[in-house]
Design a protein around this motif. Structure first.
Motif, PDB file in Angstrom:
ATOM      1  N   ASP A 117      -6.963   0.421  15.544  1.00 17.33           N
ATOM      2  CA  ASP A 117      -7.564   0.165  13.666  1.00 17.33           C
ATOM      3  C   ASP A 117      -7.062   0.601  12.910  1.00 17.33           C
ATOM      4  O   ASP A 117      -8.382   0.606  11.548  1.00 17.33           O
ATOM      5  CB  ASP A 117      -9.370   1.176  14.415  1.00 17.33           C
ATOM      6  CG  ASP A 117      -8.824   2.756  14.192  1.00 17.33           C
ATOM      7  OD1 ASP A 117      -7.317   3.268  14.262  1.00 17.33           O
ATOM      8  OD2 ASP A 117      -9.919   3.764  13.954  1.00 17.33           O
ATOM      9  N   THR A 169      -5.843   3.475  12.364  1.00 16.03           N
ATOM     10  CA  THR A 169      -5.448   5.081  11.927  1.00 16.03           C
ATOM     11  C   THR A 169      -3.610   5.422  11.854  1.00 16.03           C
ATOM     12  O   THR A 169      -3.177   5.090  12.456  1.00 16.03           O
ATOM     13  CB  THR A 169      -6.470   5.697  12.918  1.00 16.03           C
ATOM     14  OG1 THR A 169      -7.459   5.877  12.055  1.00 16.03           O
ATOM     15  CG2 THR A 169      -6.026   7.180  12.212  1.00 16.03           C
ATOM     16  N   LYS A 208       0.310  -1.814  -0.101  1.00 17.77           N
ATOM     17  CA  LYS A 208       0.478  -0.049   0.142  1.00 17.77           C
ATOM     18  C   LYS A 208       1.219   1.676  -0.033  1.00 17.77           C
ATOM     19  O   LYS A 208       1.867   0.998   0.709  1.00 17.77           O
ATOM     20  CB  LYS A 208      -0.768   0.099   1.406  1.00 17.77           C
ATOM     21  CG  LYS A 208      -1.551   0.964   1.319  1.00 17.77           C
ATOM     22  CD  LYS A 208      -2.672   1.423   2.646  1.00 17.77           C
ATOM     23  CE  LYS A 208      -3.302  -0.194   2.739  1.00 17.77           C
ATOM     24  NZ  LYS A 208      -4.027   0.664   4.754  1.00 17.77           N
ATOM     25  N   SER A 249      -6.996   7.862   7.657  1.00 22.16           N
ATOM     26  CA  SER A 249      -7.854   7.177   8.246  1.00 22.16           C
ATOM     27  C   SER A 249      -7.233   5.883   7.640  1.00 22.16           C
ATOM     28  O   SER A 249      -6.705   6.145   6.604  1.00 22.16           O
ATOM     29  CB  SER A 249      -9.026   8.018   7.844  1.00 22.16           C
ATOM     30  OG  SER A 249      -9.365   9.067   8.154  1.00 22.16           O
ATOM     31  N   PRO A 250      -7.575   5.220   7.730  1.00 22.77           N
ATOM     32  CA  PRO A 250      -8.005   3.286   7.375  1.00 22.77           C
ATOM     33  C   PRO A 250      -8.342   3.701   5.708  1.00 22.77           C
ATOM     34  O   PRO A 250      -7.971   3.034   4.861  1.00 22.77           O
ATOM     35  CB  PRO A 250      -8.881   2.276   7.890  1.00 22.77           C
ATOM     36  CG  PRO A 250      -8.951   3.600   9.445  1.00 22.77           C
ATOM     37  CD  PRO A 250      -8.688   4.807   9.392  1.00 22.77           C
ATOM     38  N   ASN A 251      -9.357   4.382   5.412  1.00 24.90           N
ATOM     39  CA  ASN A 251      -9.771   4.287   4.412  1.00 24.90           C
ATOM     40  C   ASN A 251      -8.595   5.298   3.425  1.00 24.90           C
ATOM     41  O   ASN A 251      -8.871   5.482   1.456  1.00 24.90           O
ATOM     42  CB  ASN A 251     -10.806   5.350   3.448  1.00 24.90           C
ATOM     43  CG  ASN A 251     -11.072   6.198   4.400  1.00 24.90           C
ATOM     44  OD1 ASN A 251     -10.435   7.230   4.559  1.00 24.90           O
ATOM     45  ND2 ASN A 251     -12.346   7.381   4.963  1.00 24.90           N
ATOM     46  N   GLY A 252      -7.331   5.523   3.828  1.00 26.20           N
ATOM     47  CA  GLY A 252      -6.410   6.706   2.899  1.00 26.20           C
ATOM     48  C   GLY A 252      -6.450   8.308   3.100  1.00 26.20           C
ATOM     49  O   GLY A 252      -5.897   8.503   2.257  1.00 26.20           O
ATOM     50  N   SER A 253      -7.627   8.767   3.322  1.00 23.60           N
ATOM     51  CA  SER A 253      -8.008   9.845   3.184  1.00 23.60           C
ATOM     52  C   SER A 253      -7.186  10.386   4.388  1.00 23.60           C
ATOM     53  O   SER A 253      -6.935  10.261   5.050  1.00 23.60           O
ATOM     54  CB  SER A 253      -9.447  10.432   3.999  1.00 23.60           C
ATOM     55  OG  SER A 253      -9.847   9.929   4.729  1.00 23.60           O
ATOM     56  N   GLU A 272       0.246   5.271   0.548  1.00 26.55           N
ATOM     57  CA  GLU A 272      -0.628   6.496   0.860  1.00 26.55           C
ATOM     58  C   GLU A 272       0.280   7.431   1.606  1.00 26.55           C
ATOM     59  O   GLU A 272       1.491   7.713   1.398  1.00 26.55           O
ATOM     60  CB  GLU A 272      -1.379   5.749   2.601  1.00 26.55           C
ATOM     61  CG  GLU A 272      -1.702   4.464   2.802  1.00 26.55           C
ATOM     62  CD  GLU A 272      -2.732   4.253   4.028  1.00 26.55           C
ATOM     63  OE1 GLU A 272      -3.154   4.382   4.878  1.00 26.55           O
ATOM     64  OE2 GLU A 272      -1.345   4.017   5.016  1.00 26.55           O
TER      65      GLU A 272
END
Length: 357
Positions: free
Chosen positions: A297, A299, A280, A314-318, A282
């Protein structure tokens, strides 16, 4: 009576005499200070039964240690700190101060214990002895230039180095290890093929990962950007070299055991599997990344030592900035009891605190 004015030569001689007296007075004052600090009233070292470490703030007299009054708060103790790590058992923040450079004095670093409100618990826990006394300890204490720090399985780790005492003295990366309970030094790990290492992370099985930030110049050599791996058996190997790592700085492990590397050369935060596969990529809001903390979680919090911000990914990448304009925001740590990030501000020789919602 005629008033006699002293000539220029007379005034110059009087000035020289006064200056000599000032030097003598300064030397006498320094000797008296050393004598006082060596007296039982000022002794700070305690013997834990295996290794002498520093007491919490207080005084020792008549053979007994007496802690400072509970209504007194003391701040400071930090000098050029690059990292911190939270000791959840002690409920204290562990901060290594680098002291002066190797060219001025070798083995000058120390480790402080800091309360969650920023006040000082123990000014010098590891390294209460001056550099000249440390070689006489059993085992001897060496702590030169600690950068990254980590706690794993009752062991305190620091990314340190030897050498660098002059322009012609090469440096060698060293992982220093200490018993977290007693502060006693454990066996060092020397990375003979690395000049210096920056941050450090330790897996559950004892595998150590550490970043070699490498060249930062105008024409840097990407082959100098490395992540080193030290197996539980002590085997040393290169885990990653060159792109996509770009002047690697911070490093941490996520809850799945993956290795997360923070680039200084660009905003990227890279996640690798233990086998070295890039899983990944980010991006933090700012480049110049330094420290990283990863929550259960997923983060991530990333500090930028160059631009002074704290990015939350954030876990969603934002990604968003949750704090900014922090001078030289270095390798952060997470104080789980106070739910806050602790930010060593290297150029300021202090700590910043960022409460988390």
């Amino acid at each position: 009576m005629e008033k006699i004015e002293p000539g220029k030569n007379d005034r110059k001689e009087m000035t020289n005499i006064l200056n000599r007296y000032k030097v003598i007075i300064s030397l006498v004052t320094a000797v008296m200070t050393i004598a006082l600090l060596s007296s039982p009233l000022f002794v700070q070292a305690q013997d834990t039964g295996s290794y002498p470490v520093g007491n919490p703030l207080g005084l020792t007299y008549d053979g007994d240690f007496n802690p400072i009054s509970s209504n007194v708060s003391v701040y400071g103790a930090i000098n050029n700190a690059e990292s911190c790590i939270y000791d959840a058992d002690r409920k204290l923040i562990i901060v290594p101060s680098r002291g002066v450079s190797q060219r001025v004095q070798v083995n000058d670093a120390w480790v402080s214990l800091i309360n969650s409100d920023g006040s000082v618990h123990t000014t010098k826990w590891i390294g209460v002895q001056n550099p000249g006394q440390r070689s006489e300890l059993s085992p001897p204490l060496v702590l030169n230039d600690p950068l990254g720090s980590e706690i794993a399985d009752g062991v305190l780790y620091f990314a340190d180095r030897d050498g660098g005492t002059s322009q012609d003295d090469p440096t060698v990366a060293v992982i220093r290890r200490f018993d977290l309970e007693t502060g006693a030094p454990l066996e060092d790990i020397r990375l003979e093929d690395s000049p210096w290492i920056n941050d450090i992370a330790v897996a559950k099985d004892g595998t150590i990962y550490t970043t070699q930030t490498g060249d930062l110049g105008q024409n840097p050599d990407p082959q100098s950007w490395k992540v080193w791996k030290v197996s539980p058996q002590g085997d040393i190997s290169e885990f990653a070299v060159g792109e996509p790592i770009n002047i690697p700085n911070g490093i941490a492990l996520d809850s799945d055991g993956n290795i997360v590397v923070v680039n200084f050369g660009n905003p990227e935060v890279l996640t690798f599997s233990p086998e070295g596969e890039l899983l990944k990529t980010e991006k933090a809001v700012q480049a110049g990344g330094d420290g990283i903390e990863i929550m259960p979680d997923g983060t991530k919090y990333v500090s930028s030592v160059r631009q002074g911000g704290i990015t939350r990914i954030s876990p969603n990448g934002s990604a968003e900035l949750i704090a900014e304009n922090i001078p030289s925001a270095a390798s952060i740590c997470y104080d789980s009891d106070a739910n806050q990030l602790v930010v060593p501000m290297t150029s300021q020789s202090t700590l910043g605190f960022v409460p988390l919602d």
